[in-house]
Design an enzyme around this catalytic site. Sequence first.
Site, PDB file in Angstrom:
ATOM      1  N   GLY A  72       0.777  -1.230   0.103  1.00  0.00           N
ATOM      2  CA  GLY A  72      -0.170   0.122  -0.003  1.00  0.00           C
ATOM      3  C   GLY A  72       0.999   1.146   0.025  1.00  0.00           C
ATOM      4  O   GLY A  72       1.858   1.168   0.591  1.00  0.00           O
ATOM      5  N   GLN A  77       2.875  10.013   1.033  1.00  0.00           N
ATOM      6  CA  GLN A  77       4.180   9.384   1.436  1.00  0.00           C
ATOM      7  C   GLN A  77       5.203   9.851   0.243  1.00  0.00           C
ATOM      8  O   GLN A  77       6.595   9.598   0.545  1.00  0.00           O
ATOM      9  CB  GLN A  77       4.320   8.047   1.306  1.00  0.00           C
ATOM     10  CG  GLN A  77       3.355   7.506   2.719  1.00  0.00           C
ATOM     11  CD  GLN A  77       3.281   5.927   2.556  1.00  0.00           C
ATOM     12  OE1 GLN A  77       2.573   5.151   2.194  1.00  0.00           O
ATOM     13  NE2 GLN A  77       4.178   5.455   3.716  1.00  0.00           N
ATOM     14  N   CYS A 117       5.782   0.274   7.949  1.00  0.00           N
ATOM     15  CA  CYS A 117       5.410   1.303   7.075  1.00  0.00           C
ATOM     16  C   CYS A 117       6.567   1.587   6.298  1.00  0.00           C
ATOM     17  O   CYS A 117       7.823   1.817   6.960  1.00  0.00           O
ATOM     18  CB  CYS A 117       5.026   2.624   7.877  1.00  0.00           C
ATOM     19  SG  CYS A 117       4.449   4.026   6.891  1.00  0.00           S
ATOM     20  N   LEU A 118       6.654   2.035   5.174  1.00  0.00           N
ATOM     21  CA  LEU A 118       7.832   2.499   4.202  1.00  0.00           C
ATOM     22  C   LEU A 118       8.327   3.571   4.590  1.00  0.00           C
ATOM     23  O   LEU A 118       9.745   3.777   4.483  1.00  0.00           O
ATOM     24  CB  LEU A 118       7.333   2.390   2.770  1.00  0.00           C
ATOM     25  CG  LEU A 118       7.004   1.230   2.118  1.00  0.00           C
ATOM     26  CD1 LEU A 118       6.336   1.619   0.609  1.00  0.00           C
ATOM     27  CD2 LEU A 118       7.939   0.236   2.204  1.00  0.00           C
ATOM     28  N   HIS A 159      -4.816   1.716   6.998  1.00  0.00           N
ATOM     29  CA  HIS A 159      -3.466   2.369   7.291  1.00  0.00           C
ATOM     30  C   HIS A 159      -3.284   3.360   6.272  1.00  0.00           C
ATOM     31  O   HIS A 159      -2.718   4.501   6.743  1.00  0.00           O
ATOM     32  CB  HIS A 159      -2.252   1.216   6.843  1.00  0.00           C
ATOM     33  CG  HIS A 159      -1.118   1.763   7.185  1.00  0.00           C
ATOM     34  ND1 HIS A 159      -0.115   1.126   8.070  1.00  0.00           N
ATOM     35  CD2 HIS A 159      -0.087   2.387   6.275  1.00  0.00           C
ATOM     36  CE1 HIS A 159       1.053   1.766   7.755  1.00  0.00           C
ATOM     37  NE2 HIS A 159       0.988   2.421   6.712  1.00  0.00           N
ATOM     38  N   GLU A 160      -3.474   3.407   5.055  1.00  0.00           N
ATOM     39  CA  GLU A 160      -3.332   4.301   3.850  1.00  0.00           C
ATOM     40  C   GLU A 160      -4.039   5.448   4.267  1.00  0.00           C
ATOM     41  O   GLU A 160      -3.751   6.695   4.035  1.00  0.00           O
ATOM     42  CB  GLU A 160      -3.369   3.752   2.674  1.00  0.00           C
ATOM     43  CG  GLU A 160      -2.615   2.568   2.108  1.00  0.00           C
ATOM     44  CD  GLU A 160      -1.071   2.815   2.633  1.00  0.00           C
ATOM     45  OE1 GLU A 160      -0.720   3.928   2.585  1.00  0.00           O
ATOM     46  OE2 GLU A 160      -0.316   1.811   2.958  1.00  0.00           O
ATOM     47  N   HIS A 163      -2.765   7.818   6.558  1.00  0.00           N
ATOM     48  CA  HIS A 163      -1.689   8.693   6.039  1.00  0.00           C
ATOM     49  C   HIS A 163      -2.339  10.071   5.414  1.00  0.00           C
ATOM     50  O   HIS A 163      -1.591  10.961   5.567  1.00  0.00           O
ATOM     51  CB  HIS A 163      -0.847   7.855   4.736  1.00  0.00           C
ATOM     52  CG  HIS A 163       0.193   7.269   5.254  1.00  0.00           C
ATOM     53  ND1 HIS A 163       1.313   7.488   6.021  1.00  0.00           N
ATOM     54  CD2 HIS A 163       0.456   5.813   5.075  1.00  0.00           C
ATOM     55  CE1 HIS A 163       2.294   6.736   6.215  1.00  0.00           C
ATOM     56  NE2 HIS A 163       1.618   5.523   5.652  1.00  0.00           N
TER      57      HIS A 163
HETATM   58 ZN    ZN Z   1       2.514   3.675   5.851  1.00  0.00          ZN
END
Ligand code: ZN
Length: 196
Positions: A72, A77, A117-118, A159-160, A163
């Site tokens: 995702g 991000q 998380c990236l 989660h996204e 963000h």
């Molecule tokens: Zn994330």
Amino acid sequence: MAHEDFEVEAEEHVEPLDAEARARREAALRFVRKFGDPVLRARAREIDAFDEGLVEEVRRMGQIMHDSIGIGLAATQLGVMHRVLVYRVEPDAPLAALVNPELEWSSEETEPMDEGCLSLPGVLVEVERAVHVRVRARDERGEPILVEASGLEARVIQHEMDHLDGVLILDRTSRDQRKRAMRALRDAETGTPSPA
Ligand code: ZN
């Protein structure tokens, strides 16, 4: 228990990457904003123009997500303050894109699971999420869509969507786990090896 990997690869789950895939991953990760960057704490704006630029943005997000071996990715991000997210939970599934997603309903039933998380390299914390969600959104062409998701797909979407409001998994976990994660992030920044 083996944790479901999330945006990060969990080494024990994923086959070792060959040198080319590793290089591609590193190159893709350079586009991803990391913890400490204020864009990760800002609220993204609604999209009102569904044009070729948006289609291209979604395509690029899908590519960066794929190369980073994430499941995702939110536009924020990448430093783009648009309410756009992409995800792909099953490796062979088509890329899913949600523009201006709105949570219409979420189940009272929740479950905990480790998430990475990236934008938070090396961090894995337990997050409690609704097991089922219903989300209204548009696709990148502006077509209305209704997504009913459960399990990992529901988790990725939540989660996204977080963000897009500047919310990170650190805000959704226990105090202890947040403290440990903050220490790991600081150590990663200074190059100090983490004791655990
Ligand atoms: Zn994330």
